[in-house]
Design a protein around this motif. Structure first.
Motif, PDB file in Angstrom:
ATOM      1  N   GLY A   1       0.771  -1.224   0.000  1.00 52.93           N
ATOM      2  CA  GLY A   1       0.000   0.000   0.000  1.00 52.93           C
ATOM      3  C   GLY A   1       0.806   1.280   0.000  1.00 52.93           C
ATOM      4  N   ASP A   2       2.119   1.217  -0.130  1.00 49.36           N
ATOM      5  CA  ASP A   2       2.914   2.436  -0.140  1.00 49.36           C
ATOM      6  C   ASP A   2       3.964   2.358  -1.248  1.00 49.36           C
ATOM      7  OD1 ASP A   2       3.680   4.958   0.562  1.00 49.36           O
ATOM      8  OD2 ASP A   2       4.495   4.424   2.528  1.00 49.36           O
ATOM      9  N   LEU A   3       4.339   3.519  -1.765  1.00 48.44           N
ATOM     10  CA  LEU A   3       5.401   3.599  -2.753  1.00 48.44           C
ATOM     11  C   LEU A   3       6.725   3.699  -2.017  1.00 48.44           C
ATOM     12  CD1 LEU A   3       3.704   6.080  -5.257  1.00 48.44           C
ATOM     13  CD2 LEU A   3       3.915   3.598  -5.480  1.00 48.44           C
ATOM     14  N   VAL A   4       7.632   2.765  -2.284  1.00 48.89           N
ATOM     15  CA  VAL A   4       8.864   2.669  -1.492  1.00 48.89           C
ATOM     16  C   VAL A   4      10.125   2.839  -2.337  1.00 48.89           C
ATOM     17  CG1 VAL A   4       7.734   1.169   0.195  1.00 48.89           C
ATOM     18  CG2 VAL A   4       8.990   0.151  -1.724  1.00 48.89           C
ATOM     19  N   GLY A   5       9.974   3.175  -3.619  1.00 48.43           N
ATOM     20  CA  GLY A   5      11.150   3.358  -4.450  1.00 48.43           C
ATOM     21  C   GLY A   5      10.796   3.371  -5.927  1.00 48.43           C
TER      22      GLY A   5
ATOM     23  N   SER B   1      18.278 -11.319 -15.544  1.00 44.57           N
ATOM     24  CA  SER B   1      19.639 -11.545 -15.058  1.00 44.57           C
ATOM     25  C   SER B   1      19.730 -11.374 -13.544  1.00 44.57           C
ATOM     26  CB  SER B   1      20.614 -10.564 -15.733  1.00 44.57           C
ATOM     27  OG  SER B   1      20.612 -10.755 -17.120  1.00 44.57           O
ATOM     28  N   GLY B   2      18.869 -10.541 -13.003  1.00 38.88           N
ATOM     29  CA  GLY B   2      18.872 -10.327 -11.571  1.00 38.88           C
ATOM     30  C   GLY B   2      18.205  -9.022 -11.233  1.00 38.88           C
ATOM     31  N   VAL B   3      18.101  -8.751  -9.932  1.00 41.01           N
ATOM     32  CA  VAL B   3      17.535  -7.500  -9.411  1.00 41.01           C
ATOM     33  C   VAL B   3      18.644  -6.768  -8.668  1.00 41.01           C
ATOM     34  CG1 VAL B   3      15.755  -6.431  -7.993  1.00 41.01           C
ATOM     35  CG2 VAL B   3      15.248  -8.547  -9.242  1.00 41.01           C
ATOM     36  N   ASP B   4      18.917  -5.565  -9.097  1.00 42.40           N
ATOM     37  CA  ASP B   4      19.984  -4.774  -8.513  1.00 42.40           C
ATOM     38  C   ASP B   4      19.383  -3.760  -7.549  1.00 42.40           C
ATOM     39  OD1 ASP B   4      22.223  -3.333  -7.881  1.00 42.40           O
ATOM     40  OD2 ASP B   4      22.466  -2.407  -9.852  1.00 42.40           O
ATOM     41  N   PHE B   5      19.526  -4.016  -6.240  1.00 33.68           N
ATOM     42  CA  PHE B   5      19.023  -3.092  -5.229  1.00 33.68           C
ATOM     43  C   PHE B   5      20.135  -2.102  -4.871  1.00 33.68           C
ATOM     44  CE2 PHE B   5      16.335  -6.809  -4.601  1.00 33.68           C
ATOM     45  CZ  PHE B   5      15.079  -6.239  -4.424  1.00 33.68           C
ATOM     46  N   ALA B   6      19.907  -0.819  -5.156  1.00 35.81           N
ATOM     47  CA  ALA B   6      20.886   0.208  -4.787  1.00 35.81           C
ATOM     48  C   ALA B   6      20.969   0.312  -3.271  1.00 35.81           C
ATOM     49  CB  ALA B   6      20.503   1.549  -5.388  1.00 35.81           C
TER      50      ALA B   6
ATOM     51  N   GLY C   1      20.420  -7.396 -24.960  1.00 33.98           N
ATOM     52  CA  GLY C   1      20.027  -8.552 -25.762  1.00 33.98           C
ATOM     53  C   GLY C   1      18.652  -9.039 -25.341  1.00 33.98           C
ATOM     54  N   ARG C   2      18.551 -10.319 -25.018  1.00 32.09           N
ATOM     55  CA  ARG C   2      17.266 -10.871 -24.590  1.00 32.09           C
ATOM     56  C   ARG C   2      17.189 -11.058 -23.076  1.00 32.09           C
ATOM     57  NH1 ARG C   2      13.560 -12.509 -27.649  1.00 32.09           N
ATOM     58  NH2 ARG C   2      12.822 -14.051 -26.146  1.00 32.09           N
ATOM     59  N   SER C   3      18.097 -10.446 -22.360  1.00 32.68           N
ATOM     60  CA  SER C   3      18.031 -10.511 -20.902  1.00 32.68           C
ATOM     61  C   SER C   3      18.113  -9.099 -20.340  1.00 32.68           C
ATOM     62  CB  SER C   3      19.170 -11.364 -20.336  1.00 32.68           C
ATOM     63  OG  SER C   3      20.410 -10.745 -20.590  1.00 32.68           O
ATOM     64  N   PHE C   4      17.641  -8.946 -19.139  1.00 32.43           N
ATOM     65  CA  PHE C   4      17.723  -7.629 -18.534  1.00 32.43           C
ATOM     66  C   PHE C   4      17.733  -7.727 -17.010  1.00 32.43           C
ATOM     67  CE2 PHE C   4      13.482  -6.427 -16.870  1.00 32.43           C
ATOM     68  CZ  PHE C   4      12.739  -7.511 -17.307  1.00 32.43           C
ATOM     69  N   THR C   5      18.214  -6.654 -16.412  1.00 32.34           N
ATOM     70  CA  THR C   5      18.236  -6.522 -14.955  1.00 32.34           C
ATOM     71  C   THR C   5      17.235  -5.462 -14.552  1.00 32.34           C
ATOM     72  OG1 THR C   5      20.582  -7.090 -14.871  1.00 32.34           O
ATOM     73  CG2 THR C   5      19.687  -5.919 -12.973  1.00 32.34           C
ATOM     74  N   VAL C   6      16.571  -5.672 -13.438  1.00 28.88           N
ATOM     75  CA  VAL C   6      15.700  -4.643 -12.876  1.00 28.88           C
ATOM     76  C   VAL C   6      16.481  -3.925 -11.783  1.00 28.88           C
ATOM     77  CG1 VAL C   6      13.582  -4.179 -11.593  1.00 28.88           C
ATOM     78  CG2 VAL C   6      13.581  -5.883 -13.432  1.00 28.88           C
ATOM     79  N   ALA C   7      16.725  -2.628 -12.004  1.00 23.84           N
ATOM     80  CA  ALA C   7      17.480  -1.816 -11.051  1.00 23.84           C
ATOM     81  C   ALA C   7      16.495  -1.096 -10.134  1.00 23.84           C
ATOM     82  CB  ALA C   7      18.355  -0.814 -11.780  1.00 23.84           C
ATOM     83  N   VAL C   8      16.567  -1.376  -8.846  1.00 22.94           N
ATOM     84  CA  VAL C   8      15.644  -0.805  -7.862  1.00 22.94           C
ATOM     85  C   VAL C   8      16.369   0.239  -7.021  1.00 22.94           C
ATOM     86  CG1 VAL C   8      14.171  -1.292  -5.864  1.00 22.94           C
ATOM     87  CG2 VAL C   8      14.279  -2.917  -7.790  1.00 22.94           C
ATOM     88  N   GLN C   9      15.767   1.399  -6.896  1.00 20.46           N
ATOM     89  CA  GLN C   9      16.295   2.469  -6.045  1.00 20.46           C
ATOM     90  C   GLN C   9      15.342   2.626  -4.860  1.00 20.46           C
ATOM     91  OE1 GLN C   9      19.248   4.536  -6.456  1.00 20.46           O
ATOM     92  NE2 GLN C   9      18.659   4.831  -4.320  1.00 20.46           N
ATOM     93  N   PRO C  10      15.625   1.985  -3.728  1.00 18.07           N
ATOM     94  CA  PRO C  10      14.716   2.070  -2.583  1.00 18.07           C
ATOM     95  C   PRO C  10      14.775   3.450  -1.929  1.00 18.07           C
ATOM     96  CG  PRO C  10      16.221   0.184  -2.409  1.00 18.07           C
ATOM     97  CD  PRO C  10      16.769   1.094  -3.450  1.00 18.07           C
ATOM     98  N   TRP C  11      13.664   3.849  -1.326  1.00 16.98           N
ATOM     99  CA  TRP C  11      13.599   5.093  -0.569  1.00 16.98           C
ATOM    100  C   TRP C  11      13.701   4.836   0.938  1.00 16.98           C
ATOM    101  CZ3 TRP C  11       8.690   6.922  -3.606  1.00 16.98           C
ATOM    102  CH2 TRP C  11       9.083   7.349  -4.891  1.00 16.98           C
TER     103      TRP C  11
END
Length: 363
Positions: free
Chosen positions: A308-312, A357-362, A320-330
């Motif tokens: 219920g809240d926006l956190v980042g 490929s993975g999730v990159d949490f800053a 190519g055919r793969s990608f990473t999700v880069a997350v910037q948490p607040w």
């Protein structure tokens, strides 16, 4: 008094962001339209609400230029009511919605609605078979007189003004073919505009139902409409609540839902998801630095919604055919939240038909 957590929980529930599965028929956001902008547009917004979009076709949905001139997805069965709902509320309201096109029309003694109707009539006559937008615009430029036209420096050519063009398309019974770039317009088979939108598709009521509680100005800003016209169409069956010291309205039928809403869901919202389109941004994201990050002038990221809240924010990094999700948490994220976000990233990868490929949490 209602706090922002109640408001956000209410919207999550109203927009069905906390459900595991659903259908086009029972998906509420399709009543107001699902904006289809960017690679994570309408289909991802529906997938985030539990709809299986793998076999989504033009037989079930229709893409129209509507609110703010943006492309929005709707159920095809509703198209007549939708076109009635998105019409300007008055001639003055039409003038506001077509921006700078209104001034030369006024100088020539042409009413705004009459101008949009003229463009619509010409467009319908041109689009007898699927036609690329540029070709439609080019033919309009030779068919319409000077007050309808502007010189475009980047193209070094004269075009019809953009907003009358976009707002006239649905009025002319024209849709956009799915997944075409540049856009291809075609006639809507069997099109007939409804006499009235009815309560379900009325845009003021739909905003209150999905993005309430709200003020007339917030609704007008969402529609690019005049506040005066929105106030004239304000529902009678509303209650007043105070949010962040501001008196807002909510449909009376939703009073209990607002009081009791509580959600436990994690979603990666696309940059133009309806949840992020609410015009009370300070309620959505109170921190000004975070708000600037979420709504930059160019290149919007997506938003991370947790319980219920926006956190980042998040951005895809494709290779190519793969990608990473880069997350910037607040804020500091729990292990459970990180796990849930990673699961949503997997969902997004499957939706895009690529490998994650993975999730990159800053940090």
């Amino acid at each position: 008094m209602v706090d922002r957590h109640q408001v956000l929980n209410f919207r999550v529930r109203a927009q069905q962001l906390d459900r595991a599965e659903g259908t086009l028929t029972d998906t509420a956001v399709l009543d107001i339209g699902v904006q289809n902008t960017g690679p994570d547009g309408a289909r991802w917004a529906l997938a985030a609400r539990g709809v299986d979009v793998t076999a989504l076709s033009g037989d079930e949905v229709v893409l129209l230029w509507t609110v703010r001139g943006a492309p929005h997805l709707y159920r095809r069965a509703d198209v007549g009511h939708v076109v009635a709902a998105v019409e300007p509320f008055s001639d003055a309201d039409a003038g506001k919605r077509i921006y700078d096109a209104s001034k030369p029309l006024k100088a020539a003694g042409i009413a705004n609605l009459a101008a949009v109707d003229e463009v619509a009539d010409r467009m319908r006559a041109i689009v007898t078979t699927p036609t690329v937008k540029g070709d439609v615009s080019g033919r309009l430029s030779t068919a319409l007189p000077e007050p309808y036209l502007r010189f475009c420096r980047p193209c070094d050519a004269t075009h019809v003004y953009e907003m009358p063009f976009r707002l006239a398309a649905a009025r002319a019974g024209l849709e956009l073919q799915l997944d075409t770039s540049p856009p291809v317009l075609q006639r809507i088979a069997g099109f007939r505009k409804a006499a009235t939108p009815g309560d379900r598709f009325d845009l003021v009521r739909a905003y209150l139902r999905l993005l309430g509680p709200a003020t007339p100005k917030q609704v007008a800003d969402y529609l690019d409409a005049r506040v005066k016209d929105v106030k004239a169409r304000w529902p009678d069956d509303v209650i007043e609540v105070t949010v962040d010291g501001e008196v807002r309205s909510l449909l009376a039928a939703d009073e209990e839902a607002l009081a009791s809403a509580d959600t436990r869901a994690t979603r990666l919202l696309g940059p133009f998801d309806l949840f992020l389109q609410a015009k009370d941004r300070a309620t959505l994201v109170p921190d000004t630095a975070h708000a600037k990050e979420l709504w930059p002038v160019l290149g919007r990221p997506g938003a991370v919604l947790v319980d219920g809240d926006l956190v980042g924010t998040w951005r895809p990094r494709k290779s190519g055919r793969s990608f990473t999700v880069a997350v910037q948490p607040w804020q500091r994220l729990s292990d459970a939240a990180r796990k849930a976000i990673s699961a949503q990233a997997e969902h997004l990868a499957a939706h895009r038909r690529v490998s994650l490929s993975g999730v990159d949490f800053a940090t």
